[in-house]
Design an enzyme around this catalytic site. Structure first.
Site, PDB file in Angstrom:
ATOM      1  N   CYS A 190      19.103  71.857 -95.193  1.00 51.95           N
ATOM      2  CA  CYS A 190      18.813  70.338 -95.229  1.00 51.95           C
ATOM      3  C   CYS A 190      19.742  69.423 -94.861  1.00 51.95           C
ATOM      4  O   CYS A 190      19.444  68.537 -94.313  1.00 51.95           O
ATOM      5  CB  CYS A 190      18.585  69.963 -97.024  1.00 51.95           C
ATOM      6  N   CYS A 225      21.686  73.819-102.735  1.00 52.67           N
ATOM      7  CA  CYS A 225      21.340  72.175-102.686  1.00 52.67           C
ATOM      8  C   CYS A 225      20.793  71.777-103.678  1.00 52.67           C
ATOM      9  O   CYS A 225      20.705  70.771-104.586  1.00 52.67           O
ATOM     10  CB  CYS A 225      20.828  71.788-101.491  1.00 52.67           C
TER      11      CYS A 225
END
Length: 565
Positions: A381, A284
């Site tokens: 996340c 990410c």
């Protein structure tokens, strides 16, 4: 021009031309020019006040003036930033004050103060009650505790220097000079998550004179996963907006859901399906937060800032930007940033990297942030409140298989699918008579081998292979450096002394300690001192998955058919 008009908090005294702070033991006198400038500042919205001070602090000073000010004897102690102030008097007893700071807001305060005091007589300045100054000028109404402390220390230094001049003490000394740093007062994109860390980062950047534009990255896959639980992105965005409303800024929500699906979610699914242990957070950061976002918005901003516990610094010998461990070793997040490239690291800012988590919480309370009591987020996340197992089940489903004992081949139970388990895993197996540990997986036949003697296995876990090596500086470490590295195989404070033998973009790692939590697919981050050099992925051919000692006594297909039917 001599500035002889004085203003204070209340009660104007016509004869002397200053206001007195009635009801207190001391009289606070504030020069009229300084009082007016401070009052004009106080009337502005909070963000504009910071911007105005930053503009003041960004005004260029002659190099010769800076060289004269930036001496050790003029360094203001007790400040988070680097601050210098010099106060001298001429033959007529009139005072001239000059100062500078590497934090533009502090530099602006020093500029405001010096312009208000310059030209006054020394005895008049020494007669002022500096302890009341911040209140009397209304500057205390928007200064953070750290900024107020710097302001107080600057005033103390001015008094000390003028008193020393009165007594005839010398202020000259040798030693190296400290020069101000460049690069502040810039337009910066700030990645807000709605959490405390990124919110404090925003406020720190504002104080330091940057011009922040907050962004909320919408990567939550609510359309696909909403049936699994609550959708947290709306709550996160609400908190982010509240934090920005407090300082008259507007947060921009940017949807990167498709990009996240393509570059991170697909990687996660494929690695899990292959029996490896993926790390979506590493991907990410490298592919989305400092990848897609930086590519899309990087030209509009000098830096992209986030609430990661990490630091950067310039290596003046190589000219590269280094990724450095944070001040809080327990919260340090350089492991999650170890896959970044130089072009990404050199364009990032990590404002809270020099703070501990406890201090960040204190700052959140001092700023009275709307989310100051919010708990830290946990997990991957994009998952929010969804468990990783539920995410895997949604994409890969269930495929019943067998738990076999590593030593005997005995069937100990059934599992939902090998992709739900990782090497070294102990919790969540659902078996009695343990503790049991996952020691091997046969992805082709959907068998998970477990053992109750994980720490007594005949193969020591003191070495592994790495592939897909990526070095932040763009250059691999030297042979001497490879012999003095430390490696981190998961987020946390623990690093292990190791030796790395390189061969192109692969390597072989020899550990000085036994490590029981190694699994193919995990990232291994390498450190030289406090500098994170880069990372690699633990290879499937590292010999970490032990072949079973005993045969099950029947073909695995027959076993599956017998026990799972």
């Amino acid at each position: 021009m001599t500035n002889l008009g004085f203003l204070g908090l209340s009660g104007f005294h016509k004869k002397t031309g200053y206001r007195t702070n009635a009801g207190r033991g001391a009289v606070c006198m504030v020069p009229e020019q300084l009082a007016k400038a401070a009052a004009e500042l106080a009337e502005l919205p909070l963000a504009r006040r910071y911007s105005r001070l930053a503009d003041l602090g960004s005004e260029k000073q002659e190099k010769s003036v800076l060289e004269d000010i930036c001496r050790p004897e003029y360094r203001v102690p007790g400040c988070t930033s680097i601050v210098h102030v010099k106060a001298v008097q001429d033959v007529d007893g009139k005072v001239t004050i000059q100062g500078c700071s590497d934090a533009k807001l502090t530099a602006g305060l020093v500029k405001l103060l010096s312009e208000g005091l310059n030209g006054l007589e020394k005895d008049l300045i020494l007669g002022m009650e500096f302890s009341e100054f911040a209140v009397a000028t209304q500057l205390s109404s928007f200064m953070s505790p750290s900024r107020a402390n710097a302001f107080s220390n600057v005033l103390k230094c001015i008094r000390t220097q003028l008193q020393a001049a009165t007594s005839g003490e010398s202020q000259t000394s040798g030693g190296p000079r400290t020069f101000v740093s460049e690069g502040q007062g810039e337009d910066v994109a700030v990645l807000l998550s709605g959490g405390v860390d990124s919110s404090v980062s925003l406020r720190l950047l504002l104080e330091q004179g940057y011009r922040p534009t907050p962004f909320y990255l919408k990567i939550w896959l609510e359309d696909e996963l909403s049936h699994l639980g609550e959708c947290p992105w709306e709550e996160d965005l609400t908190y982010a907006e509240s934090v920005c409303d407090q300082i008259n800024l507007k947060v921009e929500a940017v949807s990167l859901q498709q990009e996240y699906m393509d570059s991170v979610v697909e990687y996660t699914i494929q690695d899990a399906k292959a029996g490896r242990t993926p790390n979506p957070d590493v991907m990410c950061n490298s592919r989305v937060k400092f990848g897609v976002f930086l590519d899309r918005f990087g030209e509009d901003f000098s830096k992209v800032a986030s609430g990661h516990y990490a630091r950067t610094r310039t290596n003046h010998r190589s000219g590269t930007t280094e990724l450095v461990s944070s001040a809080d070793e327990w919260k340090d997040q350089t492991y999650f940033l170890a896959h970044l490239k130089q072009s990404q690291v050199e364009n990032t800012l990590f404002p809270i990297g020099g703070y501990t988590k406890a201090r960040v919480r204190e700052l959140a309370n001092e700023y009275n942030l709307p989310n100051k009591a919010r708990k830290d987020s946990q997990g991957i996340c994009f998952l929010g409140k969804i468990k990783f197992d539920e995410f895997l089940e949604h994409h890969l489903g269930r495929q019943p298989g067998l738990f076999l004992e590593y030593e005997t081949g005995l069937v100990l139970g059934k599992h939902r699918g090998f992709w739900f388990y990782t090497l070294g895993q102990r919790k969540g197996l659902g078996l009695s008579g343990g503790p049991w540990y996952v020691v091997s997986k046969n992805a082709a036949e959907n068998i998970v081998y477990i053992s109750g003697k994980y720490h007594e296995m005949d193969k020591s876990r003191t070495a592994f292979s790495v592939e897909s090596l990526s070095w932040i500086s763009g250059t691999p470490p030297t042979r001497e450096q490879c012999a003095a590295l430390r490696v981190k195989i998961r987020h946390g404070p623990r690093t292990i002394q190791c030796r790395l033998v390189l061969e192109n973009d692969t390597g072989y790692v020899e550990l000085e300690e036994n490590e029981s939590g190694l699994a193919p697919g995990q990232f291994a981050a390498f450190y030289l001192g406090d500098v994170c050099l880069g990372s690699g992925v633990i290879s499937a051919d590292s010999g970490l998955e032990h072949a079973p000692k005993a045969s099950p006594g029947a073909s695995s297909k027959r076993l599956q058919a017998h026990y799972i039917a």
